[in-house]
Each structure stands twice: as structure tokens, then as C-alpha cells.
Scaffold this motif. Structure first.
Motif, PDB file in Angstrom:
ATOM      1  N   GLN A 144       1.025  -1.223  -0.028  1.00  0.00           N
ATOM      2  CA  GLN A 144      -0.030  -0.039   0.058  1.00  0.00           C
ATOM      3  C   GLN A 144       0.891   1.202  -0.065  1.00  0.00           C
ATOM      4  N   ALA A 145       2.043   1.094   0.661  1.00  0.00           N
ATOM      5  CA  ALA A 145       3.016   2.354   0.684  1.00  0.00           C
ATOM      6  C   ALA A 145       3.484   2.740  -0.616  1.00  0.00           C
ATOM      7  N   SER A 146       3.739   1.754  -1.325  1.00  0.00           N
ATOM      8  CA  SER A 146       4.297   1.786  -2.479  1.00  0.00           C
ATOM      9  C   SER A 146       3.363   2.342  -3.580  1.00  0.00           C
ATOM     10  N   VAL A 147       2.192   2.111  -3.344  1.00  0.00           N
ATOM     11  CA  VAL A 147       0.949   2.548  -4.298  1.00  0.00           C
ATOM     12  C   VAL A 147       0.658   4.087  -4.069  1.00  0.00           C
ATOM     13  N   LEU A 148       0.813   4.473  -2.727  1.00  0.00           N
ATOM     14  CA  LEU A 148       0.664   5.727  -2.476  1.00  0.00           C
ATOM     15  C   LEU A 148       1.815   6.666  -2.602  1.00  0.00           C
ATOM     16  N   PHE A 149       2.925   6.052  -2.434  1.00  0.00           N
ATOM     17  CA  PHE A 149       4.154   6.892  -3.062  1.00  0.00           C
ATOM     18  C   PHE A 149       4.008   7.170  -4.603  1.00  0.00           C
ATOM     19  N   ASP A 150       3.704   6.246  -5.273  1.00  0.00           N
ATOM     20  CA  ASP A 150       3.462   6.333  -6.845  1.00  0.00           C
ATOM     21  C   ASP A 150       2.529   7.305  -7.026  1.00  0.00           C
ATOM     22  N   GLN A 151       1.340   7.588  -6.155  1.00  0.00           N
ATOM     23  CA  GLN A 151       0.353   8.593  -6.530  1.00  0.00           C
ATOM     24  C   GLN A 151       0.455   9.868  -5.838  1.00  0.00           C
ATOM     25  N   GLY A 152       1.743   9.817  -5.181  1.00  0.00           N
ATOM     26  CA  GLY A 152       1.994  11.056  -4.518  1.00  0.00           C
ATOM     27  C   GLY A 152       1.495  11.651  -3.451  1.00  0.00           C
ATOM     28  N   PHE A 153       0.848  10.410  -2.614  1.00  0.00           N
ATOM     29  CA  PHE A 153       0.403  10.873  -1.182  1.00  0.00           C
ATOM     30  C   PHE A 153       1.754  10.379  -0.083  1.00  0.00           C
ATOM     31  N   ILE A 154       2.531  11.127  -0.237  1.00  0.00           N
ATOM     32  CA  ILE A 154       3.667  10.967   0.576  1.00  0.00           C
ATOM     33  C   ILE A 154       3.504  11.108   1.866  1.00  0.00           C
ATOM     34  N   THR A 155       3.018  12.258   2.444  1.00  0.00           N
ATOM     35  CA  THR A 155       2.873  12.969   3.902  1.00  0.00           C
ATOM     36  C   THR A 155       1.170  13.160   4.068  1.00  0.00           C
ATOM     37  N   ALA A 156       0.424  12.766   3.295  1.00  0.00           N
ATOM     38  CA  ALA A 156      -1.166  13.198   3.348  1.00  0.00           C
ATOM     39  C   ALA A 156      -1.714  12.288   2.310  1.00  0.00           C
ATOM     40  N   PRO A 157      -3.227  12.041   2.809  1.00  0.00           N
ATOM     41  CA  PRO A 157      -4.028  12.618   4.013  1.00  0.00           C
ATOM     42  C   PRO A 157      -3.409  11.838   5.247  1.00  0.00           C
ATOM     43  N   VAL A 158      -3.554  12.455   6.426  1.00  0.00           N
ATOM     44  CA  VAL A 158      -3.101  12.062   7.768  1.00  0.00           C
ATOM     45  C   VAL A 158      -3.570  10.501   7.924  1.00  0.00           C
ATOM     46  N   GLY A 159      -2.372   9.842   8.495  1.00  0.00           N
ATOM     47  CA  GLY A 159      -2.914   8.194   8.748  1.00  0.00           C
ATOM     48  C   GLY A 159      -3.103   7.340   7.552  1.00  0.00           C
ATOM     49  N   ASP A 160      -3.181   7.938   6.296  1.00  0.00           N
ATOM     50  CA  ASP A 160      -3.218   7.213   4.948  1.00  0.00           C
ATOM     51  C   ASP A 160      -2.183   7.633   3.997  1.00  0.00           C
ATOM     52  N   ASN A 161      -1.116   7.632   4.335  1.00  0.00           N
ATOM     53  CA  ASN A 161       0.042   8.236   3.426  1.00  0.00           C
ATOM     54  C   ASN A 161       1.068   6.965   3.502  1.00  0.00           C
ATOM     55  N   ALA A 162       2.059   7.450   2.306  1.00  0.00           N
ATOM     56  CA  ALA A 162       3.170   6.410   2.354  1.00  0.00           C
ATOM     57  C   ALA A 162       4.188   6.456   3.600  1.00  0.00           C
ATOM     58  N   VAL A 163       4.397   7.552   4.252  1.00  0.00           N
ATOM     59  CA  VAL A 163       5.276   7.818   5.394  1.00  0.00           C
ATOM     60  C   VAL A 163       4.621   7.106   6.373  1.00  0.00           C
ATOM     61  N   ALA A 164       3.416   7.300   6.708  1.00  0.00           N
ATOM     62  CA  ALA A 164       2.808   6.691   7.844  1.00  0.00           C
ATOM     63  C   ALA A 164       2.795   5.171   7.969  1.00  0.00           C
ATOM     64  N   LEU A 165       2.365   4.683   6.581  1.00  0.00           N
ATOM     65  CA  LEU A 165       2.199   3.030   6.573  1.00  0.00           C
ATOM     66  C   LEU A 165       3.699   2.624   6.663  1.00  0.00           C
ATOM     67  N   LEU A 166       5.056   3.266   6.202  1.00  0.00           N
ATOM     68  CA  LEU A 166       5.895   2.703   6.042  1.00  0.00           C
ATOM     69  C   LEU A 166       6.555   2.741   7.613  1.00  0.00           C
ATOM     70  N   ARG A 167       6.192   3.665   8.585  1.00  0.00           N
ATOM     71  CA  ARG A 167       6.599   3.914   9.841  1.00  0.00           C
ATOM     72  C   ARG A 167       6.119   2.807  10.574  1.00  0.00           C
ATOM     73  N   GLY A 168       4.743   2.311   9.927  1.00  0.00           N
ATOM     74  CA  GLY A 168       4.081   1.296  10.514  1.00  0.00           C
ATOM     75  C   GLY A 168       4.617  -0.006  10.541  1.00  0.00           C
ATOM     76  N   VAL A 169       5.130  -0.124   9.362  1.00  0.00           N
ATOM     77  CA  VAL A 169       5.795  -1.511   8.866  1.00  0.00           C
ATOM     78  C   VAL A 169       7.220  -1.636   9.847  1.00  0.00           C
ATOM     79  N   LEU A 170       7.968  -0.141  10.086  1.00  0.00           N
ATOM     80  CA  LEU A 170       9.015  -0.347  10.955  1.00  0.00           C
ATOM     81  C   LEU A 170       8.865  -0.809  12.152  1.00  0.00           C
ATOM     82  N   GLN A 171       7.602  -0.349  12.739  1.00  0.00           N
ATOM     83  CA  GLN A 171       7.145  -0.779  14.176  1.00  0.00           C
ATOM     84  C   GLN A 171       7.073  -2.248  14.308  1.00  0.00           C
ATOM     85  N   LEU A 172       6.678  -2.852  13.077  1.00  0.00           N
ATOM     86  CA  LEU A 172       6.610  -4.434  13.093  1.00  0.00           C
ATOM     87  C   LEU A 172       7.770  -4.970  12.797  1.00  0.00           C
TER      88      LEU A 172
END
Length: 233
Positions: free
Chosen positions: A147-175
Motif C-alpha cells: 500500500q505504501a508503494s502505491v501511495l508513493f507512486d500516487q504522490g500521497f507521501i505525507t497526506a492525508p493523515v494516517g493514510d499516506n506512504a510515510v505513515a504506512l512505512l513507519r507502521g511497517v518499521l514498528q513491526l
């Protein structure tokens, strides 16, 4: 207590050798002696199987099965109970090691065999829960990266809040703190933000330039060039 029974029978025979009850006692002692001998043989064979690493196997020849055969006749046999505990502990440790190596199928197969052998169900169930948790974790990581890869390609890097590439990637790194794919993609997000910041600066959009630069630095605060931009802007 076969030895004590034999001693008492000897005393009883010495006192009255003509009692028929003695024959019944002799039969019991003979049976008990045979059982003791059989149990000793099973325990010796089980110890040998442990030494050979054959803790579990299909059929009746494994150490686990031999200990269970002892307990079927002598439920309180301490050697057999300790032997089974040792086997169970070893099997759970091996399953945990397989799980840590990513061999989930092998870990599950080992637990299936342990269950079929009749080992203690409680630690087996607990280990199955750990495996299920690991399967869930891996699935969440895979979905988050996709999902993060798709959002990155679409340009949703830091927004919208909670549904962007950076937020998802940080969630992955927590796991999975060492996930290389997540760290790589997170670095790409930071680079994209820094590029946008530079473009905004060239267009004299200073507020936007600083905002995007701050986002890039929030991901990669160690980039010296971006630190210099922050001081200059």
C-alpha cells in the motif's frame, strides 16, 4: 516395592510354608518383577533415542512414545515424566528457532508431530499462538509495503493523515525495525519531499519550501545538504 515384598514373603514362608496364599503373592511378585524389568528396558531405550536425537517419529520407536508406554503402566514414573518434559522443552525450542528463521511451515509440521506423539498440549497450543501471531505480523508487513508503494507512486507521501506512504512505512518499521524495503522506500519519500522543497524555493514559494523541507528532515534528519538549506532558508 518388589524388593520389600520379596523380603516379607520370605519371612512369611519361614513362619508358615504351607499357606496357599503364598502362591498368590509369588504370582504378584513375578508379575511386578516382569513389569519392572520391562519399564527399565523402555526407559533405557528412550534414553538411547534421546542421545540419538530421535525424540519424535512416526511409529512406536521414538523416545516420546517409549516414555508414554512407561506411563501407561506406571502413571507416576518420575523418569518418564521428566523425559517427556525434556522432549517437550526441546521441541518447543526447536519450533521457536524455526519460526525465527522464517521456516513457519517447518515449525507447524514439528508441532503437528508433537501433537500426534501425545506431548503436553498446553505448550504446543502456546507455540501455535506465537506462530499465528508471526503469520499475522508478516501479512501486515507485506500489505503495508504494498500500500505504501502505491501511495508513493500516487504522490500521497505525507497526506492525508494516517493514510499516506510515510505513515504506512513507519507502521511497517514498528513491526519489523530492520525492514530494508521499508527503509529504502522511506528514503525515497524523503528525497521526493526535498525535491519539491527545492522546486518551491526556486519559485520563491518560501513558506511551502520550508514546509516540505521540514517534512524531509523529519524522515532523514542526518542529511547535511538539507540541514544547510534549513539554515539558509
Amino acid at each position: 516395592e518388589v524388593a520389600e515384598a520379596i523380603r516379607l514373603l520370605q519371612r512369611a514362608t519361614a513362619a508358615r510354608s504351607d499357606l496357599r496364599e503364598h502362591d498368590g503373592v509369588r504370582t504378584l511378585i513375578s508379575q511386578a518383577t516382569s513389569i519392572q524389568s520391562a519399564i527399565a528396558d523402555l526407559l533405557a531405550r528412550a534414553d538411547s533415542q534421546i542421545a540419538n536425537g530421535r525424540l519424535m517419529a512416526e511409529g512406536d520407536g521414538s523416545a516420546a512414545q517409549l516414555f508414554l508406554q512407561v506411563l501407561a503402566t506406571d502413571p507416576d514414573n518420575d523418569s518418564a515424566m521428566q523425559g517427556l518434559l525434556q522432549i517437550t522443552t526441546t521441541v518447543i525450542a526447536q519450533a521457536q528457532q524455526l519460526l525465527e528463521q522464517g521456516a513457519i511451515g517447518s515449525a507447524q509440521a514439528m508441532l503437528d508431530l508433537a501433537e500426534a506423539e501425545g506431548l503436553n498440549a498446553t505448550p504446543i497450543a502456546s507455540m501455535r499462538e506465537r506462530i499465528d501471531s508471526e503469520i499475522t505480523r508478516r501479512r501486515q508487513i507485506a500489505v503495508g509495503l504494498e500500500q505504501a508503494s502505491v501511495l508513493f507512486d500516487q504522490g500521497f507521501i505525507t497526506a492525508p493523515v494516517g493514510d499516506n506512504a510515510v505513515a504506512l512505512l513507519r507502521g511497517v518499521l514498528q513491526l519489523d525495525p530492520g525492514n530494508e524495503q521499508a527503509n529504502t522506500l522511506l528514503g525515497q519519500c524523503a528525497n521526493r519531499l526535498a525535491q519539491v522543497a527545492a522546486q518551491a524555493r526556486e519559485a520563491d514559494m518560501l513558506i511551502q519550501a520550508r514546509a516540505y523541507l521540514a517534512l524531509a528532515l523529519s524522515i532523514r534528519p542526518d542529511v547535511e545538504q538539507w540541514q544547510a538549506w534549513e539554515q539558509a532558508w
